[in-house]
Write an enzyme that holds these catalytic residues in place. Structure first.
Site, PDB file in Angstrom:
ATOM      1  N   ASP A 122       8.096   2.264   1.662  1.00  0.00           N
ATOM      2  CA  ASP A 122       7.287   1.306   2.402  1.00  0.00           C
ATOM      3  C   ASP A 122       6.008   0.987   1.637  1.00  0.00           C
ATOM      4  O   ASP A 122       5.683   1.629   0.633  1.00  0.00           O
ATOM      5  CB  ASP A 122       7.011   1.757   3.836  1.00  0.00           C
ATOM      6  CG  ASP A 122       6.014   2.899   3.933  1.00  0.00           C
ATOM      7  OD1 ASP A 122       5.514   3.370   2.891  1.00  0.00           O
ATOM      8  OD2 ASP A 122       5.730   3.322   5.058  1.00  0.00           O
ATOM      9  N   ASN A 177      -2.877  -6.244   6.256  1.00  0.00           N
ATOM     10  CA  ASN A 177      -2.763  -7.268   7.301  1.00  0.00           C
ATOM     11  C   ASN A 177      -4.105  -7.535   7.965  1.00  0.00           C
ATOM     12  O   ASN A 177      -4.471  -8.681   8.226  1.00  0.00           O
ATOM     13  CB  ASN A 177      -1.742  -6.837   8.358  1.00  0.00           C
ATOM     14  CG  ASN A 177      -0.315  -7.237   8.008  1.00  0.00           C
ATOM     15  OD1 ASN A 177      -0.096  -8.173   7.248  1.00  0.00           O
ATOM     16  ND2 ASN A 177       0.647  -6.528   8.548  1.00  0.00           N
ATOM     17  N   HIS A 225      -1.706 -11.787   8.537  1.00  0.00           N
ATOM     18  CA  HIS A 225      -0.274 -11.507   8.565  1.00  0.00           C
ATOM     19  C   HIS A 225       0.522 -12.393   7.604  1.00  0.00           C
ATOM     20  O   HIS A 225       1.566 -11.978   7.102  1.00  0.00           O
ATOM     21  CB  HIS A 225       0.260 -11.649   9.991  1.00  0.00           C
ATOM     22  CG  HIS A 225      -0.178 -10.541  10.894  1.00  0.00           C
ATOM     23  ND1 HIS A 225       0.447  -9.318  10.944  1.00  0.00           N
ATOM     24  CD2 HIS A 225      -1.219 -10.455  11.757  1.00  0.00           C
ATOM     25  CE1 HIS A 225      -0.165  -8.527  11.818  1.00  0.00           C
ATOM     26  NE2 HIS A 225      -1.183  -9.200  12.329  1.00  0.00           N
ATOM     27  N   GLU A 241       7.228  -2.793   7.367  1.00  0.00           N
ATOM     28  CA  GLU A 241       7.100  -2.804   5.904  1.00  0.00           C
ATOM     29  C   GLU A 241       7.969  -1.737   5.255  1.00  0.00           C
ATOM     30  O   GLU A 241       7.800  -1.408   4.075  1.00  0.00           O
ATOM     31  CB  GLU A 241       5.633  -2.572   5.506  1.00  0.00           C
ATOM     32  CG  GLU A 241       5.103  -1.166   5.703  1.00  0.00           C
ATOM     33  CD  GLU A 241       4.638  -0.859   7.129  1.00  0.00           C
ATOM     34  OE1 GLU A 241       3.905   0.126   7.307  1.00  0.00           O
ATOM     35  OE2 GLU A 241       5.018  -1.600   8.060  1.00  0.00           O
ATOM     36  N   ASP A 267       3.182 -11.042   4.951  1.00  0.00           N
ATOM     37  CA  ASP A 267       4.546 -11.553   4.752  1.00  0.00           C
ATOM     38  C   ASP A 267       4.780 -11.931   3.291  1.00  0.00           C
ATOM     39  O   ASP A 267       5.876 -11.714   2.747  1.00  0.00           O
ATOM     40  CB  ASP A 267       4.786 -12.774   5.640  1.00  0.00           C
ATOM     41  CG  ASP A 267       4.909 -12.416   7.114  1.00  0.00           C
ATOM     42  OD1 ASP A 267       5.015 -11.207   7.420  1.00  0.00           O
ATOM     43  OD2 ASP A 267       4.902 -13.339   7.948  1.00  0.00           O
TER      44      ASP A 267
END
Length: 296
Positions: A177, A185, A190, A220, A194
């Protein structure tokens, strides 16, 4: 005679208005009649016998294998008297386009039982099958990264476990991760998060084999199933992935890192046991300072 001709005329009219392709061949497989829909499906017709059925290009939809001349439903109807209903095949039309059809065929027998020809029925299901394939793809993949979703992970692991047991080959699992992803974030938003996930996935995917399975486990967190790879090889790959991700220069930040856990299937493992073990290894990597690989 006029009554018979009337019936023939009615039959031809019916065949012309049917919403499916209809072909009638003689006992050698040469087309003697094809209605308008059939010719629209194939974008023409080939008036050839069975010895030239290789001119028809088609593939079994279930396997993708080329249909050999003698395997066409019409050939089997003529040579063996078989009736075939709704075989799903992909065809190459005579203009080079491809379609998916339901292909059926049955022999035409005379009063003495001898095969005098065949009737072939084609139904164009291209639009429906493309929609089904698209819906299946959507249901199996994560919408953001186009990796497999978590539900598919269990199916894929089950397949690879069975293969590993059958052939005695290794299978390893990598879980990783993005370090400090919540902070990323919170700081950049956000959309930036992404962007990190999609860029990272693209970079990693480019270095995986076609036989590897890339899965978004959640948020993630990602899983890669590595068939035929033992743990030392899996660690080497994870280290390469770790360095690649760290080298990505995003427009808004750089130095994004990932932590990795790597383990292999044990003889007594079920899928949940393997996932729990690799998950613990990942968190050992994070507890140990992040941006590292821990194997077990």
């Amino acid at each position: 005679m006029s009554g018979l001709m009337d019936r023939v005329d009615v039959l031809q009219k019916v065949l012309c208005v049917l919403p499916v392709g209809v072909w009638i061949t003689d006992d050698q497989g040469v087309i003697r009649y094809g209605n308008r829909v059939g010719q629209e499906i194939w974008q023409g017709a080939r008036y050839v016998g069975m010895d030239q059925f290789h001119e028809y290009k088609g593939w079994w939809l279930s396997t993708g294998e080329l249909i050999r001349a003698e395997e066409w439903a019409a050939a089997r109807a003529l040579s063996r008297g078989e009736t075939s209903i709704d075989e799903e095949i992909e065809i190459e039309c005579f203009d080079g386009t491809r379609k998916i059809i339901l292909n059926s065929a049955m022999p035409i027998r005379g009063e003495d039982g001898r095969i005098e020809g065949a009737i072939i029925v084609n139904i164009d299901i291209t639009r429906r099958k493309r929609m089904e394939m698209r819906l299946r793809e959507i249901s199996e993949h994560d919408y953001l990264t186009n990796t497999y979703n978590r539900r598919q992970m269990y199916r894929l692991l089950s397949v690879e476990f069975d293969r590993s047991k059958r052939y005695g080959t290794p299978v390893s699992v990598m879980m990783f991760d993005v370090d400090n992803f919540k902070a990323i974030n919170d700081t950049y938003g956000h959309i930036a998060g992404d962007t990190i996930l999609t860029r990272m996935v693209d970079v990693i995917r480019a270095h995986l084999r076609s036989s590897d399975h890339f899965i978004r486990f959640g948020g993630e967190e990602f899983v890669v199933i590595l068939p035929g790879i033992d743990v030392p090889e899996g660690v080497q790959l994870a280290e390469r992935m770790r360095r690649l991700v760290k080298s990505i220069d995003f427009d808004f930040t750089s130095g994004v890192t990932c932590s990795f856990g790597v383990c292999g299937r044990h003889e007594d493992d079920d899928i949940d046991a393997l996932i729990r073990r690799v998950d613990r290894l990942l968190y050992r990597a994070k507890d140990g300072g992040r941006d590292r690989v821990v194997a077990g």
